[in-house]
Design a protein around this motif. Structure first.
Motif, PDB file in Angstrom:
ATOM      1  N   LEU A  73       0.840  -1.193   0.000  1.00  0.00           N
ATOM      2  CA  LEU A  73       0.000   0.000   0.000  1.00  0.00           C
ATOM      3  C   LEU A  73       0.880   1.250   0.000  1.00  0.00           C
ATOM      4  O   LEU A  73       1.704   1.429   0.897  1.00  0.00           O
ATOM      5  N   LEU A  89       0.938   4.777   0.840  1.00  0.00           N
ATOM      6  CA  LEU A  89       0.112   5.646   1.678  1.00  0.00           C
ATOM      7  C   LEU A  89       0.799   6.999   1.870  1.00  0.00           C
ATOM      8  O   LEU A  89       1.892   7.076   2.422  1.00  0.00           O
ATOM      9  N   VAL A 105       3.972   3.957   6.353  1.00  0.00           N
ATOM     10  CA  VAL A 105       3.591   5.055   5.471  1.00  0.00           C
ATOM     11  C   VAL A 105       4.702   5.331   4.463  1.00  0.00           C
ATOM     12  O   VAL A 105       5.887   5.157   4.758  1.00  0.00           O
ATOM     13  N   ARG A 122      -3.036   3.019  -3.883  1.00  0.00           N
ATOM     14  CA  ARG A 122      -2.489   4.343  -3.599  1.00  0.00           C
ATOM     15  C   ARG A 122      -3.559   5.142  -2.850  1.00  0.00           C
ATOM     16  O   ARG A 122      -4.672   5.303  -3.352  1.00  0.00           O
ATOM     17  N   ILE A 123      -3.203   5.618  -1.657  1.00  0.00           N
ATOM     18  CA  ILE A 123      -4.158   6.358  -0.844  1.00  0.00           C
ATOM     19  C   ILE A 123      -3.514   7.634  -0.329  1.00  0.00           C
ATOM     20  O   ILE A 123      -2.376   7.620   0.151  1.00  0.00           O
ATOM     21  N   LEU A 128      -4.139  10.271   2.525  1.00  0.00           N
ATOM     22  CA  LEU A 128      -4.892  10.337   3.774  1.00  0.00           C
ATOM     23  C   LEU A 128      -4.677  11.678   4.451  1.00  0.00           C
ATOM     24  O   LEU A 128      -3.548  12.045   4.772  1.00  0.00           O
ATOM     25  N   ILE A 145      -4.117   4.664   9.695  1.00  0.00           N
ATOM     26  CA  ILE A 145      -3.057   3.970   8.970  1.00  0.00           C
ATOM     27  C   ILE A 145      -3.120   2.471   9.250  1.00  0.00           C
ATOM     28  O   ILE A 145      -3.015   1.643   8.338  1.00  0.00           O
ATOM     29  N   LEU A 200      -6.077   0.879   7.421  1.00  0.00           N
ATOM     30  CA  LEU A 200      -5.825   0.775   5.982  1.00  0.00           C
ATOM     31  C   LEU A 200      -4.797  -0.313   5.673  1.00  0.00           C
ATOM     32  O   LEU A 200      -4.932  -1.038   4.682  1.00  0.00           O
ATOM     33  N   GLN A 201      -3.800  -0.459   6.525  1.00  0.00           N
ATOM     34  CA  GLN A 201      -2.806  -1.511   6.308  1.00  0.00           C
ATOM     35  C   GLN A 201      -3.430  -2.899   6.512  1.00  0.00           C
ATOM     36  O   GLN A 201      -3.049  -3.864   5.834  1.00  0.00           O
TER      37      GLN A 201
END
Length: 243
Positions: free
Chosen positions: A78, A80, A104, A188-189, A191, A232, A235-236
């Motif tokens: 991911l 981030l 991240v 791809r995010i 945040l 985070i 999302l992970q």
């Protein structure tokens, strides 16, 4: 005893001899009190690690013999990008440190209407340097072999207006959907985490215009540093490397 991990800013090569940076040499010689013959592990941000033996400890520095590289990819699938409105005191440092541990990829410090922190010029430059050191130390501690990018601090509107192919998320306590309800096909995010006083109504409207989706973490209002790390982690778990 765990072998110390040391970041070396310049590219490393197999079977060479190098001098450690001043900060690294001070840590190895004065803090850890290591001597000739002991080993450290070096990484240069390329996802490779190098074993290295100390061959010289002097007042002017520490010299090591670098061995052969080993590929160690501990990066999350991911990507981030954390946009964190700068928080007061040690809270920002804590958020940066823990977000690096959680995987991240990019961190951008932000200024918003209710930021509560005034930084500019030399003070801001020194703070950026301090944050960079925190990122490097966190990578040394947690085993990451790539250094997340720390971008220069910028205004919230400018950051939100940047082109980004990723999913854009804004944590908001009055949102109607949570992370688990999102279709997270995109790896791809971007945040956004607001300040301790929250985003203003105008800023919230602006994020909507820029394509951000408001999401909710739960029924309780979290502090800004708690919000960042909780989001985070969630999302992970959903599409990264935690599970």
């Amino acid at each position: 005893m765990r072998i110390p991990r040391i970041y070396h800013a310049n590219p490393l090569s197999n079977n060479t001899e190098i001098n450690l940076s001043d900060d690294a040499a001070n840590h190895v010689a004065r803090v850890l009190r290591m001597n000739v013959g002991q080993t450290v592990q070096l990484f240069d941000g390329s996802n490779q690690v190098f074993s290295a033996a100390i061959i010289g400890v002097e007042k002017k520095g520490v010299r090591v013999a670098v061995g052969t590289a080993e590929w160690q990819d501990r990066e999350s699938p991911l990507h981030l990008h954390l946009g964190q409105v700068i928080s007061r005191g040690e809270k920002m440092e804590f958020t940066i440190q823990k977000s690096v541990e959680l995987g991240v990829s990019v961190i951008t410090p932000l200024f918003s209407e209710r930021c509560g922190v005034v930084l500019s010029g030399e003070r801001l430059e020194k703070k950026q340097q301090q944050w960079q050191k925190i990122i490097i130390a966190a990578c040394e501690q947690c085993g990451r072999n790539r250094i997340p990018q720390l971008r220069p601090a910028m205004s919230l509107p400018d950051w939100c207006a940047e082109l980004d192919e990723g999913l854009k998320l804004n944590l908001h306590p009055r949102a109607r959907q949570g992370i688990n309800s999102l279709a997270l096909d995109n790896r791809r995010i971007r945040l956004l985490i607001g300040p301790e006083g929250g985003l203003s109504a105008q800023e919230i409207a602006m994020t909507t215009e820029q394509g951000f989706t408001d999401i909710l973490l739960g029924p309780r209002v979290l502090r800004t540093e708690t919000t960042a790390l909780t989001a985070i982690t969630a999302l992970q778990v959903r599409c990264g490397d935690l599970g």
